[in-house]
Design a protein around this motif. Structure first.
Motif, PDB file in Angstrom:
ATOM      1  N   UNK A  39       0.833  -1.193   0.000  1.00  0.00           N
ATOM      2  CA  UNK A  39       0.000   0.000   0.000  1.00  0.00           C
ATOM      3  C   UNK A  39       0.869   1.245   0.000  1.00  0.00           C
ATOM      4  N   UNK A  40       0.539   2.211  -0.846  1.00  0.00           N
ATOM      5  CA  UNK A  40       1.261   3.477  -0.896  1.00  0.00           C
ATOM      6  C   UNK A  40       0.261   4.631  -0.819  1.00  0.00           C
ATOM      7  N   UNK A  41       0.706   5.821  -0.398  1.00  0.00           N
ATOM      8  CA  UNK A  41      -0.283   6.844  -0.043  1.00  0.00           C
ATOM      9  C   UNK A  41      -0.700   7.908  -1.078  1.00  0.00           C
ATOM     10  N   UNK A  42      -0.369   7.839  -2.351  1.00  0.00           N
ATOM     11  CA  UNK A  42      -0.573   9.029  -3.188  1.00  0.00           C
ATOM     12  C   UNK A  42      -2.018   9.481  -3.380  1.00  0.00           C
ATOM     13  N   UNK A  43      -3.008   8.619  -3.235  1.00  0.00           N
ATOM     14  CA  UNK A  43      -4.390   9.081  -3.421  1.00  0.00           C
ATOM     15  C   UNK A  43      -5.139   9.219  -2.090  1.00  0.00           C
ATOM     16  N   UNK A  44      -4.364   9.421  -1.024  1.00  0.00           N
ATOM     17  CA  UNK A  44      -4.981   9.623   0.278  1.00  0.00           C
ATOM     18  C   UNK A  44      -5.943  10.810   0.216  1.00  0.00           C
ATOM     19  N   UNK A  46      -8.637  11.007  -1.520  1.00  0.00           N
ATOM     20  CA  UNK A  46      -9.450  11.000  -2.745  1.00  0.00           C
ATOM     21  C   UNK A  46     -10.528   9.930  -2.608  1.00  0.00           C
ATOM     22  N   UNK A 300      -3.193   6.693 -10.539  1.00  0.00           N
ATOM     23  CA  UNK A 300      -2.199   7.617  -9.994  1.00  0.00           C
ATOM     24  C   UNK A 300      -1.990   8.802 -10.939  1.00  0.00           C
ATOM     25  N   UNK A 301      -1.816   8.505 -12.221  1.00  0.00           N
ATOM     26  CA  UNK A 301      -1.543   9.581 -13.185  1.00  0.00           C
ATOM     27  C   UNK A 301      -2.712  10.541 -13.317  1.00  0.00           C
ATOM     28  N   UNK A 302      -3.948   9.996 -13.302  1.00  0.00           N
ATOM     29  CA  UNK A 302      -5.120  10.870 -13.436  1.00  0.00           C
ATOM     30  C   UNK A 302      -5.451  11.562 -12.111  1.00  0.00           C
ATOM     31  N   UNK A 303      -5.209  10.860 -11.015  1.00  0.00           N
ATOM     32  CA  UNK A 303      -5.644  11.369  -9.710  1.00  0.00           C
ATOM     33  C   UNK A 303      -4.716  12.391  -9.083  1.00  0.00           C
ATOM     34  N   UNK A 304      -3.510  12.511  -9.573  1.00  0.00           N
ATOM     35  CA  UNK A 304      -2.580  13.447  -8.927  1.00  0.00           C
ATOM     36  C   UNK A 304      -2.293  14.681  -9.785  1.00  0.00           C
ATOM     37  N   UNK A 305      -2.959  14.785 -10.944  1.00  0.00           N
ATOM     38  CA  UNK A 305      -2.802  16.023 -11.717  1.00  0.00           C
ATOM     39  C   UNK A 305      -4.011  16.916 -11.488  1.00  0.00           C
TER      40      UNK A 305
ATOM     41  N   UNK B  70       5.714   8.646  -4.407  1.00  0.00           N
ATOM     42  CA  UNK B  70       4.377   8.295  -3.949  1.00  0.00           C
ATOM     43  C   UNK B  70       4.100   8.789  -2.534  1.00  0.00           C
ATOM     44  N   UNK B  71       5.152   9.160  -1.817  1.00  0.00           N
ATOM     45  CA  UNK B  71       4.999   9.585  -0.417  1.00  0.00           C
ATOM     46  C   UNK B  71       5.111  11.090  -0.235  1.00  0.00           C
ATOM     47  N   UNK B  75       2.172  16.185  -3.809  1.00  0.00           N
ATOM     48  CA  UNK B  75       1.821  15.540  -5.085  1.00  0.00           C
ATOM     49  C   UNK B  75       0.676  16.248  -5.795  1.00  0.00           C
ATOM     50  N   UNK B  76      -0.301  16.707  -5.021  1.00  0.00           N
ATOM     51  CA  UNK B  76      -1.510  17.225  -5.651  1.00  0.00           C
ATOM     52  C   UNK B  76      -1.426  18.688  -6.035  1.00  0.00           C
ATOM     53  N   UNK B  81       3.767  16.827 -13.135  1.00  0.00           N
ATOM     54  CA  UNK B  81       3.762  15.593 -12.365  1.00  0.00           C
ATOM     55  C   UNK B  81       5.193  15.033 -12.279  1.00  0.00           C
TER      56      UNK B  81
END
Lengths: 306, 191
Positions: A39-44, A46, A300-305, B70-71, B75-76, B81
């Motif tokens: 598990x990694x946190x980039x879409x926390x 969302x 990840x690509x869509x959710x962080x831009x 990723x951490x 990021x947002x 990107x």
């Protein structure tokens, strides 16, 4: 480095560099999936809604896993037990979901264009998880990821899609994506299951599997949709298996090691013989594993831009 | 733009040598020691450091590289990107004394991200932080165990680390970059 679109609706017209970026990003997520903590946190923070208006096991599970492993909050519904059965329109369902502040929507629907429609009426990022017989982009992306992993490159790779091409969104997305990436694509099946004028997409058409096997690197075997058999598009399952089923016997004509793919679920001994599905030629289970990594990459690509 | 040299190639080499000796001294050898560099330049430094330590102790030290994208906590907000790279740690970190390596220590946010990333991979017995340059301005309670050089800087400035592996030259420079004056003022007021 980012995708040209806020949505993933299909591979038709998607630029090569976008496909490349998704496949490259998926390599990193494949590594994440091999860790003890996957598990990694980039879409926390969302929230993602999975709207499945059509039955699906693999794709829905795969998307849900991918979402949770990116630490997103996930709500899912299938048509059974939702108000869709009460006659609510797709637009109203979507609007309501949006009123709940959903950031991304994954949609599967029996109507071609459903995802495109949704992307026009909601602000959320929309991911197409299959719309009728139109497109199924994440399946094609995971197929391409698996092939690139095994063969090193997609450029010049000879791929034949075998079976019910007419009703297959997997076939269409694969054709668009593989052509963009420089592969040679052909299709093979009974004339009743190959759409007319499919040559216009730049693919070769065969009606005899034994002509195909000596000249390809990959067979992507489609599921025979048993529910369509009643419409008389081919005489019987047994006859289909005899002419278009991929078997050890037919594979004997191969001139090089052939990779066998199948989007699942498999009808053993219909489109593919059981022993072959479990053989070293088959990457069917790798496809499933890679599916999670590829979907994580897209999310990840869509959710962080922005 | 003003450009001041902090290290030349020879200076950089000597500093890495010294840091290698310090790591060995503090840990009384290389038992259970492993090195993890933060991509991209921390990774190159980690490899140099590991090589040095091996020369000193005549024992190989496992090295890994960590991608913290990723951490990240920003990021947002970013327009561009950041490119996702792979974490490659091919040894079990559990029970290891990890030396986490980065080129520049600034706000501490990268290190925070790296610590979280490492904890998701396993349970090291301890983590030590080694940086080439500590430029101050911490926003989190993080401190380096080994620092090549402490350089007092203003927020207007930038520390540029160049390494052969990526930049075709070895050297560390202090740049006076033009940044939005108001933004800096606000930030300085906060501290």
């Amino acid at each position: 480095m980012k995708l040209h679109s806020r949505h993933l609706l299909g591979l038709d017209g998607m630029p090569k560099e976008d496909i490349q970026l998704i496949l490259d990003t998926a390599i990193s997520f494949k590594e994440v999936l091999e860790r003890p903590i996957k598990k990694v946190p980039p879409l926390q923070g969302k929230t993602i809604a999975n709207m499945f208006f059509e039955s699906s096991t693999r794709t829905r599970l795969s998307f849900e896993l991918a979402e949770r492993r990116l630490s997103a909050d996930v709500v899912s519904f299938t048509t059974v037990g939702s108000s869709v059965t009460k006659g609510e329109t797709l637009k109203d369902t979507a609007r309501n979901i949006e009123a709940m502040k959903i950031d991304m929507v994954v949609i599967r629907h029996s109507a071609p264009g459903a995802a495109h429609f949704l992307s026009r009426v909601v602000d959320a990022n929309v991911l197409n998880a299959g719309d009728g017989s139109h497109e199924h982009p994440t399946q094609a992306l995971l197929d391409m990821f698996t092939l690139r992993d095994r063969h090193g490159t997609l450029e010049g790779l000879k791929v034949c899609i075998v079976g019910d091409v007419t009703h297959s969104r997997v076939a269409r997305s694969n054709i668009f994506g593989l052509k963009t990436m420089g592969a040679h694509v052909s299709v093979c099946g009974p004339a009743t299951l190959i759409p007319r004028e499919i040559e216009k997409l730049g693919v070769d058409v065969y009606h005899n599997l034994e002509d195909v096997i000596p000249n390809v690197d990959v067979l992507n075997v489609l599921r025979i949709q048993l529910e369509r058999q009643e419409r008389g598009l081919f005489p019987s399952l047994r006859e289909y298996h005899r002419f278009f089923g991929v078997t050890q016997e037919k594979m004997a004509r191969a001139t090089r090691p052939i990779t066998i793919m199948h989007p699942g679920p498999i009808n053993r001994d219909v489109e593919i013989s059981a022993d072959l599905a479990d053989s070293e030629h088959s990457v069917i289970l790798q496809q499933v594993t890679n599916g999670v990594a590829v979907r994580m990459a897209v999310l990840y690509l869509l959710g962080t831009t922005n | 733009m003003k450009k001041t040299k902090l290290f030349d190639a020879a200076g950089l080499r000597r500093t890495v040598n010294r840091l290698a000796h310090e790591v060995v001294e503090k840990n009384k050898g290389v038992e259970d020691l492993a090195i993890v560099g933060i991509r991209t330049r921390g990774d190159y430094l980690a490899r140099r450091l590991a090589q040095k330590i091996e020369e000193i102790e005549h024992k190989p030290v496992p090295v890994g590289s960590l991608d913290i994208t990723l951490y990240r906590d920003d990021l947002h907000g970013k327009l561009e990107q950041p490119q996702l790279k792979s974490t490659e740690i091919l040894f079990d970190v559990t029970g290891k004394i990890l030396v986490l390596v980065d080129d520049v220590l600034f706000t501490g946010r990268t290190v925070r991200a790296a610590l979280n990333a490492l904890m998701d991979i396993g349970r090291p017995s301890s983590i030590q932080l080694l940086v080439l340059v500590d430029r101050g301005h911490r926003e989190l309670p993080i401190k380096a165990d080994f620092a090549g050089k402490n350089v007092p800087t203003s927020l207007r400035q930038q520390v540029q680390v160049l390494l052969e592996e990526a930049d075709k030259e070895d050297g560390v420079y202090l740049l006076d970059a033009k940044v939005d004056a108001e933004e800096i003022e606000q930030k300085e007021k906060k501290q």
